[in-house]
Design an enzyme around this catalytic site. Structure first.
Site, PDB file in Angstrom:
ATOM      1  CB  CYS A  61      -1.666  11.037 -43.651  1.00  0.00           C
ATOM      2  SG  CYS A  61      -2.775  11.491 -45.000  1.00  0.00           S
ATOM      3  N   GLY A  73      -1.378  14.112 -30.548  1.00  0.00           N
ATOM      4  CA  GLY A  73      -2.232  15.289 -30.451  1.00  0.00           C
ATOM      5  C   GLY A  73      -3.694  14.954 -30.630  1.00  0.00           C
ATOM      6  N   GLY A  74      -3.981  14.077 -31.590  1.00  0.00           N
ATOM      7  CA  GLY A  74      -5.367  13.688 -31.824  1.00  0.00           C
ATOM      8  C   GLY A  74      -5.960  12.946 -30.649  1.00  0.00           C
ATOM      9  CE  LYS A 111      -4.462  25.279 -32.236  1.00  0.00           C
ATOM     10  NZ  LYS A 111      -3.120  24.852 -32.738  1.00  0.00           N
ATOM     11  N   GLY A 139      -3.689  15.162 -37.945  1.00  0.00           N
ATOM     12  CA  GLY A 139      -2.401  15.390 -37.310  1.00  0.00           C
ATOM     13  C   GLY A 139      -1.864  14.140 -36.653  1.00  0.00           C
ATOM     14  CB  SER A 140       0.763  13.756 -34.118  1.00  0.00           C
ATOM     15  OG  SER A 140       0.258  14.445 -32.979  1.00  0.00           O
ATOM     16  CD  GLU A 178       2.675   8.681 -39.162  1.00  0.00           C
ATOM     17  OE1 GLU A 178       2.418   9.078 -40.301  1.00  0.00           O
ATOM     18  OE2 GLU A 178       2.023   9.022 -38.159  1.00  0.00           O
ATOM     19  CD  GLU A 213      -5.902  11.911 -42.466  1.00  0.00           C
ATOM     20  OE1 GLU A 213      -4.701  11.820 -42.778  1.00  0.00           O
ATOM     21  OE2 GLU A 213      -6.711  12.639 -43.065  1.00  0.00           O
TER      22      GLU A 213
END
Length: 464
Positions: free
Chosen positions: A254, A197-198, A143, A193-194, A340, A217
Protein backbone atom coordinates in the site's frame (compact mmCIF):
# COMPACT_ATOMS: atom_id res chain seq x y z
CA UNK A 1 -20.58 -19.35 4.88
CA UNK A 2 -24.17 -18.63 5.90
CA UNK A 3 -25.64 -15.72 7.83
CA UNK A 4 -26.19 -18.23 10.64
CA UNK A 5 -22.44 -18.61 11.02
CA UNK A 6 -22.04 -14.83 11.25
CA UNK A 7 -24.86 -14.67 13.75
CA UNK A 8 -23.24 -17.34 15.93
CA UNK A 9 -19.85 -15.60 15.83
CA UNK A 10 -21.30 -12.21 16.73
CA UNK A 11 -23.46 -13.63 19.49
CA UNK A 12 -20.41 -15.27 21.04
CA UNK A 13 -18.59 -11.92 20.82
CA UNK A 14 -21.50 -10.16 22.53
CA UNK A 15 -21.34 -12.62 25.42
CA UNK A 16 -17.56 -12.21 25.67
CA UNK A 17 -17.91 -8.42 25.75
CA UNK A 18 -19.95 -8.64 28.95
CA UNK A 19 -16.91 -9.92 30.84
CA UNK A 20 -14.61 -7.15 32.05
CA UNK A 21 -11.00 -8.01 31.32
CA UNK A 22 -7.95 -6.41 32.87
CA UNK A 23 -5.09 -4.84 30.98
CA UNK A 24 -2.75 -7.46 32.40
CA UNK A 25 -4.96 -10.28 31.11
CA UNK A 26 -5.09 -8.82 27.62
CA UNK A 27 -1.35 -8.24 27.52
CA UNK A 28 -0.89 -11.88 28.48
CA UNK A 29 -3.13 -13.02 25.62
CA UNK A 30 -1.17 -10.98 23.11
CA UNK A 31 2.15 -12.36 24.28
CA UNK A 32 0.79 -15.91 24.22
CA UNK A 33 -0.43 -15.39 20.64
CA UNK A 34 3.05 -14.22 19.63
CA UNK A 35 4.53 -17.39 21.11
CA UNK A 36 2.03 -19.54 19.19
CA UNK A 37 2.96 -17.84 15.92
CA UNK A 38 6.64 -18.41 16.57
CA UNK A 39 6.07 -22.04 17.50
CA UNK A 40 4.03 -22.78 14.36
CA UNK A 41 6.19 -20.64 12.07
CA UNK A 42 7.32 -23.41 9.70
CA UNK A 43 3.84 -24.69 8.91
CA UNK A 44 2.38 -21.20 8.64
CA UNK A 45 5.06 -20.13 6.17
CA UNK A 46 4.57 -23.32 4.16
CA UNK A 47 0.84 -22.70 3.85
CA UNK A 48 1.31 -19.03 3.01
CA UNK A 49 3.90 -19.74 0.31
CA UNK A 50 1.62 -22.29 -1.34
CA UNK A 51 -1.35 -19.92 -1.40
CA UNK A 52 0.26 -16.56 -2.14
CA UNK A 53 3.37 -17.16 -4.24
CA UNK A 54 5.38 -14.90 -1.94
CA UNK A 55 8.88 -16.08 -1.02
CA UNK A 56 9.46 -18.03 2.16
CA UNK A 57 12.05 -15.46 3.24
CA UNK A 58 9.52 -12.65 2.92
CA UNK A 59 6.84 -14.66 4.71
CA UNK A 60 9.17 -15.71 7.52
CA UNK A 61 10.03 -12.06 8.08
CA UNK A 62 6.35 -11.21 8.12
CA UNK A 63 5.69 -13.76 10.85
CA UNK A 64 8.41 -12.04 12.87
CA UNK A 65 6.74 -8.67 12.29
CA UNK A 66 3.31 -10.03 13.25
CA UNK A 67 4.62 -11.49 16.51
CA UNK A 68 6.37 -8.17 17.19
CA UNK A 69 3.10 -6.29 16.67
CA UNK A 70 1.34 -8.51 19.19
CA UNK A 71 4.10 -7.97 21.75
CA UNK A 72 4.15 -4.25 20.99
CA UNK A 73 0.46 -3.91 21.82
CA UNK A 74 0.98 -5.94 24.98
CA UNK A 75 3.38 -3.17 26.01
CA UNK A 76 0.93 -0.46 24.98
CA UNK A 77 -1.88 -1.92 27.06
CA UNK A 78 0.35 -2.48 30.09
CA UNK A 79 1.65 1.11 29.98
CA UNK A 80 -1.93 2.43 30.13
CA UNK A 81 -1.40 5.88 28.64
CA UNK A 82 -3.67 5.00 25.73
CA UNK A 83 -6.64 5.30 28.11
CA UNK A 84 -6.22 9.11 28.22
CA UNK A 85 -7.17 9.06 31.89
CA UNK A 86 -8.02 12.59 33.04
CA UNK A 87 -9.19 13.83 36.44
CA UNK A 88 -10.68 17.28 37.16
CA UNK A 89 -11.19 18.07 40.84
CA UNK A 90 -14.33 19.88 41.98
CA UNK A 91 -14.24 23.70 41.85
CA UNK A 92 -17.45 25.41 43.02
CA UNK A 93 -15.93 28.83 42.25
CA UNK A 94 -16.05 28.31 38.50
CA UNK A 95 -18.97 29.41 36.34
CA UNK A 96 -20.61 27.01 35.94
CA UNK A 97 -19.34 25.15 39.01
CA UNK A 98 -17.20 22.14 38.15
CA UNK A 99 -18.08 18.79 39.74
CA UNK A 100 -15.67 15.91 40.21
CA UNK A 101 -15.06 14.69 36.65
CA UNK A 102 -13.05 11.64 35.63
CA UNK A 103 -12.67 10.54 32.03
CA UNK A 104 -11.07 7.60 30.23
CA UNK A 105 -11.51 5.44 27.16
CA UNK A 106 -13.37 2.16 27.22
CA UNK A 107 -13.74 -0.65 24.63
CA UNK A 108 -16.52 -0.26 22.08
CA UNK A 109 -17.64 -3.89 22.12
CA UNK A 110 -17.62 -6.53 19.36
CA UNK A 111 -15.80 -5.36 16.22
CA UNK A 112 -15.22 -6.70 12.71
CA UNK A 113 -11.85 -7.00 10.99
CA UNK A 114 -11.51 -7.49 7.23
CA UNK A 115 -8.11 -8.92 6.35
CA UNK A 116 -5.73 -7.88 3.58
CA UNK A 117 -4.57 -9.81 0.54
CA UNK A 118 -1.00 -8.56 0.36
CA UNK A 119 0.09 -9.23 3.95
CA UNK A 120 -1.15 -12.73 4.84
CA UNK A 121 0.18 -12.36 8.39
CA UNK A 122 0.82 -8.74 9.40
CA UNK A 123 -2.55 -7.39 8.20
CA UNK A 124 -4.52 -10.59 8.33
CA UNK A 125 -6.10 -12.85 10.93
CA UNK A 126 -3.72 -11.94 13.76
CA UNK A 127 -2.53 -8.73 12.16
CA UNK A 128 -2.38 -5.17 13.36
CA UNK A 129 -6.15 -4.58 13.47
CA UNK A 130 -6.72 -7.72 15.50
CA UNK A 131 -3.81 -6.99 17.85
CA UNK A 132 -4.94 -3.44 18.55
CA UNK A 133 -8.59 -4.43 19.03
CA UNK A 134 -7.67 -7.21 21.47
CA UNK A 135 -5.46 -4.76 23.34
CA UNK A 136 -8.44 -2.42 23.61
CA UNK A 137 -10.57 -5.21 25.05
CA UNK A 138 -12.88 -5.75 22.07
CA UNK A 139 -14.03 -9.21 20.97
CA UNK A 140 -13.32 -9.67 17.26
CA UNK A 141 -14.96 -11.36 14.31
CA UNK A 142 -12.43 -11.65 11.48
CA UNK A 143 -13.51 -11.97 7.86
CA UNK A 144 -10.84 -14.04 6.10
CA UNK A 145 -9.39 -13.05 2.74
CA UNK A 146 -10.15 -15.58 -0.03
CA UNK A 147 -6.57 -15.39 -1.30
CA UNK A 148 -5.21 -17.48 1.57
CA UNK A 149 -8.05 -19.48 3.15
CA UNK A 150 -6.03 -22.40 4.48
CA UNK A 151 -3.57 -20.09 6.21
CA UNK A 152 -6.43 -18.06 7.66
CA UNK A 153 -8.02 -21.13 9.20
CA UNK A 154 -4.73 -22.36 10.62
CA UNK A 155 -4.04 -18.96 12.19
CA UNK A 156 -7.58 -18.77 13.55
CA UNK A 157 -7.09 -22.15 15.23
CA UNK A 158 -4.02 -20.75 16.99
CA UNK A 159 -5.98 -17.71 18.14
CA UNK A 160 -8.84 -19.77 19.51
CA UNK A 161 -6.42 -22.01 21.39
CA UNK A 162 -5.27 -18.98 23.41
CA UNK A 163 -8.22 -16.61 23.70
CA UNK A 164 -11.32 -17.02 25.87
CA UNK A 165 -14.50 -18.21 24.16
CA UNK A 166 -16.09 -15.51 22.02
CA UNK A 167 -13.10 -13.18 21.96
CA UNK A 168 -12.18 -14.34 18.45
CA UNK A 169 -14.07 -15.91 15.56
CA UNK A 170 -13.40 -16.35 11.84
CA UNK A 171 -15.96 -16.11 9.04
CA UNK A 172 -15.44 -16.55 5.29
CA UNK A 173 -17.07 -15.48 2.04
CA UNK A 174 -18.40 -12.28 0.50
CA UNK A 175 -21.91 -12.80 1.87
CA UNK A 176 -20.50 -13.20 5.36
CA UNK A 177 -18.51 -9.98 4.96
CA UNK A 178 -21.64 -8.06 3.99
CA UNK A 179 -23.72 -9.55 6.80
CA UNK A 180 -20.97 -8.85 9.34
CA UNK A 181 -20.72 -5.10 8.76
CA UNK A 182 -24.51 -4.83 8.90
CA UNK A 183 -24.96 -6.83 12.10
CA UNK A 184 -26.48 -4.55 14.76
CA UNK A 185 -24.16 -5.86 17.50
CA UNK A 186 -20.95 -4.96 15.62
CA UNK A 187 -19.73 -1.59 16.89
CA UNK A 188 -16.88 -0.79 14.46
CA UNK A 189 -15.00 -2.33 11.54
CA UNK A 190 -11.45 -2.25 10.24
CA UNK A 191 -10.53 -2.96 6.63
CA UNK A 192 -7.36 -3.11 4.54
CA UNK A 193 -7.82 -3.47 0.80
CA UNK A 194 -9.02 -1.83 -2.39
CA UNK A 195 -10.80 1.49 -2.66
CA UNK A 196 -13.71 -0.22 -4.37
CA UNK A 197 -14.17 -2.93 -1.74
CA UNK A 198 -13.59 -0.58 1.15
CA UNK A 199 -16.03 1.99 -0.17
CA UNK A 200 -18.75 -0.63 -0.57
CA UNK A 201 -18.39 -1.76 3.05
CA UNK A 202 -18.05 1.83 4.26
CA UNK A 203 -21.35 2.70 2.58
CA UNK A 204 -23.03 -0.30 4.22
CA UNK A 205 -21.68 0.71 7.64
CA UNK A 206 -22.93 4.27 7.13
CA UNK A 207 -26.36 3.18 5.89
CA UNK A 208 -27.17 1.10 8.97
CA UNK A 209 -30.05 2.29 11.16
CA UNK A 210 -27.32 2.90 13.74
CA UNK A 211 -24.18 3.77 11.71
CA UNK A 212 -20.81 2.61 12.99
CA UNK A 213 -17.25 3.82 12.39
CA UNK A 214 -15.56 2.07 9.49
CA UNK A 215 -11.77 2.32 9.44
CA UNK A 216 -10.70 1.51 5.92
CA UNK A 217 -7.14 1.69 4.64
CA UNK A 218 -7.59 1.91 0.89
CA UNK A 219 -5.63 2.83 -2.22
CA UNK A 220 -2.63 5.15 -2.27
CA UNK A 221 -0.32 6.60 -4.93
CA UNK A 222 2.45 7.67 -2.51
CA UNK A 223 3.99 10.46 -4.61
CA UNK A 224 7.74 11.10 -4.67
CA UNK A 225 9.44 14.37 -5.62
CA UNK A 226 13.09 14.30 -6.67
CA UNK A 227 14.59 17.78 -6.63
CA UNK A 228 17.12 18.93 -9.20
CA UNK A 229 19.77 19.00 -6.51
CA UNK A 230 19.07 15.42 -5.49
CA UNK A 231 19.11 14.24 -9.11
CA UNK A 232 22.50 15.85 -9.64
CA UNK A 233 23.94 14.53 -6.38
CA UNK A 234 22.73 10.91 -6.49
CA UNK A 235 20.47 10.36 -9.49
CA UNK A 236 21.66 6.82 -10.28
CA UNK A 237 21.08 5.63 -6.71
CA UNK A 238 17.61 7.19 -6.64
CA UNK A 239 16.62 5.57 -9.93
CA UNK A 240 17.79 2.14 -8.85
CA UNK A 241 16.19 2.56 -5.43
CA UNK A 242 12.86 3.44 -7.00
CA UNK A 243 12.72 0.23 -9.02
CA UNK A 244 13.78 -1.82 -6.01
CA UNK A 245 10.99 -0.26 -3.97
CA UNK A 246 8.05 -0.56 -6.39
CA UNK A 247 8.92 -4.11 -7.48
CA UNK A 248 9.43 -5.38 -3.95
CA UNK A 249 7.23 -8.39 -3.16
CA UNK A 250 5.28 -8.19 -6.42
CA UNK A 251 4.57 -4.50 -5.93
CA UNK A 252 1.82 -5.43 -3.50
CA UNK A 253 2.47 -2.70 -0.95
CA UNK A 254 0.00 0.00 0.00
CA UNK A 255 3.05 2.25 0.39
CA UNK A 256 4.53 1.50 -3.05
CA UNK A 257 5.89 4.69 -4.68
CA UNK A 258 3.47 4.80 -7.60
CA UNK A 259 4.19 8.30 -8.91
CA UNK A 260 7.57 10.04 -9.14
CA UNK A 261 8.30 13.59 -10.30
CA UNK A 262 11.87 13.83 -11.64
CA UNK A 263 13.78 16.68 -13.32
CA UNK A 264 13.68 16.48 -17.10
CA UNK A 265 16.91 15.07 -18.52
CA UNK A 266 18.29 13.88 -15.18
CA UNK A 267 20.05 10.67 -14.32
CA UNK A 268 17.13 9.24 -12.34
CA UNK A 269 15.19 8.10 -15.39
CA UNK A 270 18.24 6.54 -17.03
CA UNK A 271 19.08 4.56 -13.91
CA UNK A 272 15.48 3.44 -13.45
CA UNK A 273 15.32 2.13 -17.00
CA UNK A 274 18.52 0.17 -16.46
CA UNK A 275 17.29 -1.28 -13.17
CA UNK A 276 14.01 -2.32 -14.77
CA UNK A 277 15.94 -4.60 -17.12
CA UNK A 278 17.07 -6.78 -14.22
CA UNK A 279 14.05 -6.34 -11.94
CA UNK A 280 12.29 -9.59 -11.02
CA UNK A 281 8.94 -10.60 -12.44
CA UNK A 282 6.37 -11.75 -9.90
CA UNK A 283 3.11 -13.56 -9.39
CA UNK A 284 0.10 -11.67 -8.12
CA UNK A 285 -1.98 -13.25 -5.38
CA UNK A 286 -4.99 -14.16 -7.52
CA UNK A 287 -5.94 -14.41 -11.18
CA UNK A 288 -8.23 -11.42 -10.73
CA UNK A 289 -5.40 -9.31 -9.34
CA UNK A 290 -3.15 -10.40 -12.20
CA UNK A 291 -5.75 -9.37 -14.77
CA UNK A 292 -6.36 -6.06 -12.99
CA UNK A 293 -2.63 -5.30 -13.00
CA UNK A 294 -2.29 -6.10 -16.71
CA UNK A 295 -5.33 -3.97 -17.56
CA UNK A 296 -4.04 -1.12 -15.42
CA UNK A 297 -0.68 -1.00 -17.16
CA UNK A 298 -2.23 -1.46 -20.61
CA UNK A 299 -4.49 1.55 -20.00
CA UNK A 300 -1.49 3.83 -20.45
CA UNK A 301 -0.56 2.53 -23.92
CA UNK A 302 -3.12 4.51 -25.97
CA UNK A 303 -2.16 7.87 -24.46
CA UNK A 304 -0.10 10.20 -26.64
CA UNK A 305 3.06 11.36 -24.91
CA UNK A 306 3.31 8.22 -22.78
CA UNK A 307 5.86 5.42 -22.98
CA UNK A 308 5.36 2.13 -21.18
CA UNK A 309 8.62 0.26 -20.54
CA UNK A 310 8.14 -3.34 -19.48
CA UNK A 311 10.52 -5.84 -17.98
CA UNK A 312 10.45 -9.54 -18.76
CA UNK A 313 8.21 -12.21 -17.29
CA UNK A 314 7.40 -15.87 -17.78
CA UNK A 315 3.88 -17.19 -18.35
CA UNK A 316 1.67 -16.53 -15.34
CA UNK A 317 3.94 -13.80 -14.01
CA UNK A 318 3.51 -10.02 -14.00
CA UNK A 319 6.28 -8.05 -15.69
CA UNK A 320 7.47 -4.95 -13.83
CA UNK A 321 6.80 -1.71 -15.70
CA UNK A 322 7.66 1.97 -15.82
CA UNK A 323 5.24 4.49 -17.27
CA UNK A 324 7.08 7.60 -18.49
CA UNK A 325 5.57 10.92 -19.47
CA UNK A 326 5.91 14.71 -19.21
CA UNK A 327 4.16 17.26 -17.02
CA UNK A 328 1.69 18.46 -19.66
CA UNK A 329 0.50 14.95 -20.48
CA UNK A 330 0.18 14.07 -16.82
CA UNK A 331 -1.95 17.13 -16.09
CA UNK A 332 -4.16 16.40 -19.11
CA UNK A 333 -4.91 12.87 -17.86
CA UNK A 334 -4.76 13.03 -14.07
CA UNK A 335 -7.76 10.69 -13.82
CA UNK A 336 -5.64 7.94 -15.36
CA UNK A 337 -2.33 8.71 -13.67
CA UNK A 338 -3.81 9.13 -10.18
CA UNK A 339 -5.67 5.80 -10.27
CA UNK A 340 -3.79 3.22 -8.23
CA UNK A 341 -2.51 0.22 -10.18
CA UNK A 342 -1.78 -2.52 -7.67
CA UNK A 343 1.39 -4.34 -8.66
CA UNK A 344 4.98 -3.67 -9.79
CA UNK A 345 4.53 -0.45 -11.78
CA UNK A 346 5.39 3.20 -11.17
CA UNK A 347 4.84 6.40 -13.15
CA UNK A 348 7.74 8.78 -13.81
CA UNK A 349 6.77 12.35 -14.73
CA UNK A 350 9.51 14.62 -16.10
CA UNK A 351 9.24 18.24 -15.02
CA UNK A 352 10.95 21.56 -15.66
CA UNK A 353 11.47 24.00 -12.79
CA UNK A 354 8.31 26.02 -13.47
CA UNK A 355 6.11 22.92 -13.69
CA UNK A 356 6.65 21.28 -10.32
CA UNK A 357 4.21 23.46 -8.36
CA UNK A 358 1.36 22.58 -10.70
CA UNK A 359 2.14 18.89 -10.53
CA UNK A 360 2.22 18.84 -6.75
CA UNK A 361 -1.03 20.85 -6.60
CA UNK A 362 -2.80 18.13 -8.60
CA UNK A 363 -2.14 15.40 -6.02
CA UNK A 364 -4.82 13.63 -4.03
CA UNK A 365 -4.24 12.51 -0.42
CA UNK A 366 -1.99 9.48 0.08
CA UNK A 367 -0.64 7.39 2.90
CA UNK A 368 2.84 8.78 2.26
CA UNK A 369 4.76 11.38 0.30
CA UNK A 370 8.53 11.47 -0.17
CA UNK A 371 11.10 14.17 -0.96
CA UNK A 372 14.57 13.36 -2.23
CA UNK A 373 16.75 16.44 -1.77
CA UNK A 374 20.40 17.46 -1.80
CA UNK A 375 22.19 18.15 1.52
CA UNK A 376 21.33 21.65 2.73
CA UNK A 377 18.68 22.20 0.04
CA UNK A 378 15.68 24.26 1.22
CA UNK A 379 12.54 22.20 0.65
CA UNK A 380 10.41 23.83 3.35
CA UNK A 381 7.67 25.06 1.02
CA UNK A 382 7.50 21.75 -0.81
CA UNK A 383 7.37 19.84 2.47
CA UNK A 384 4.49 22.01 3.71
CA UNK A 385 2.51 21.34 0.53
CA UNK A 386 3.06 17.59 0.63
CA UNK A 387 2.37 17.37 4.37
CA UNK A 388 -1.15 18.61 3.63
CA UNK A 389 -1.88 15.53 1.48
CA UNK A 390 0.12 12.79 3.22
CA UNK A 391 -0.17 10.85 6.44
CA UNK A 392 3.60 10.32 6.58
CA UNK A 393 6.24 12.55 4.97
CA UNK A 394 9.61 10.93 4.24
CA UNK A 395 12.95 12.36 3.22
CA UNK A 396 15.65 10.67 1.14
CA UNK A 397 14.21 7.18 1.44
CA UNK A 398 11.37 4.97 0.20
CA UNK A 399 7.97 4.47 1.79
CA UNK A 400 7.78 0.67 1.48
CA UNK A 401 8.11 -0.61 5.03
CA UNK A 402 6.07 0.80 7.91
CA UNK A 403 7.88 0.64 11.24
CA UNK A 404 5.99 -0.32 14.39
CA UNK A 405 6.24 2.45 16.96
CA UNK A 406 4.53 4.95 19.19
CA UNK A 407 5.04 7.83 16.74
CA UNK A 408 3.98 5.95 13.60
CA UNK A 409 1.04 7.18 11.53
CA UNK A 410 -0.28 5.02 8.72
CA UNK A 411 -3.30 6.88 7.42
CA UNK A 412 -4.47 9.85 5.42
CA UNK A 413 -7.51 11.55 3.96
CA UNK A 414 -9.76 9.96 1.35
CA UNK A 415 -8.97 8.02 -0.81
CA UNK A 416 -6.08 6.79 1.35
CA UNK A 417 -8.43 5.96 4.23
CA UNK A 418 -12.01 6.49 5.35
CA UNK A 419 -10.95 8.10 8.65
CA UNK A 420 -8.03 10.49 8.35
CA UNK A 421 -7.59 11.11 12.08
CA UNK A 422 -6.69 7.48 12.79
CA UNK A 423 -3.82 5.13 11.99
CA UNK A 424 -3.76 1.40 11.32
CA UNK A 425 -0.12 0.99 12.45
CA UNK A 426 1.48 2.23 15.66
CA UNK A 427 0.33 2.61 19.23
CA UNK A 428 -2.59 4.94 18.50
CA UNK A 429 -4.19 2.32 16.23
CA UNK A 430 -5.83 1.17 19.47
CA UNK A 431 -7.84 4.42 19.57
CA UNK A 432 -10.13 3.17 16.79
CA UNK A 433 -11.66 0.57 19.11
CA UNK A 434 -12.26 2.84 22.10
CA UNK A 435 -14.83 5.43 23.09
CA UNK A 436 -14.78 7.96 25.96
CA UNK A 437 -16.75 7.78 29.15
CA UNK A 438 -16.83 10.47 31.84
CA UNK A 439 -17.83 9.85 35.48
CA UNK A 440 -19.32 12.74 37.46
CA UNK A 441 -19.25 12.68 41.26
CA UNK A 442 -18.97 8.89 41.15
CA UNK A 443 -18.26 6.87 44.30
CA UNK A 444 -14.87 5.19 44.38
CA UNK A 445 -16.25 1.68 44.23
CA UNK A 446 -17.99 2.43 40.91
CA UNK A 447 -14.95 3.89 39.22
CA UNK A 448 -12.58 1.79 37.13
CA UNK A 449 -9.31 1.25 38.99
CA UNK A 450 -7.53 3.50 36.47
CA UNK A 451 -9.58 6.49 37.71
CA UNK A 452 -9.57 5.91 41.46
CA UNK A 453 -7.91 8.17 43.99
CA UNK A 454 -4.21 7.64 44.45
CA UNK A 455 -3.74 6.11 40.98
CA UNK A 456 -3.48 2.55 42.35
CA UNK A 457 -2.38 1.11 38.98
CA UNK A 458 0.24 3.76 38.38
CA UNK A 459 -0.81 4.65 34.84
CA UNK A 460 -0.07 8.00 33.17
CA UNK A 461 -2.89 10.43 34.12
CA UNK A 462 -3.63 14.13 33.83
CA UNK A 463 -4.93 15.54 37.08
CA UNK A 464 -6.08 19.06 37.90
Amino acid sequence: MTDAAVEAAVEAAVIAARSVTTRAERAGWLEALALELDADRAELVRLAAAETGLSTARLDGEVTRTAAQLRFFAGVVREGGYLEATLDSPDPGLIPPRPDLRRMLRPLGPVAVYTASNFPFAFSVLGNDTASALAAGCPIVVKAHPGHPGLSRRTADLAQSVLPAGMFSLVEGMAAGVALVQHPAITAAGFTGSERGGRALFDLASARPHPIPFYGELGSINPVVVTAGAADARGPAIGAGLVGSFTRDAGQYCTKPGLVFVPDGGAVETAAREALGTAPASRQLTTGMTDAYTSGVDAFDPLDGVEVARGTAADGESAPALVLTDAATFLAHTDVFLAECFGPVSVIVRYRDTELDGLVASLEPSLTATIHRAPGEDVGALAATLAAVAGRLLFDGWPTGVAIGWAQHHGGSWPATTASIHTSVGATAIRRWLTPIAYQDAPQEVLPAELRDGNPLGIPRRES
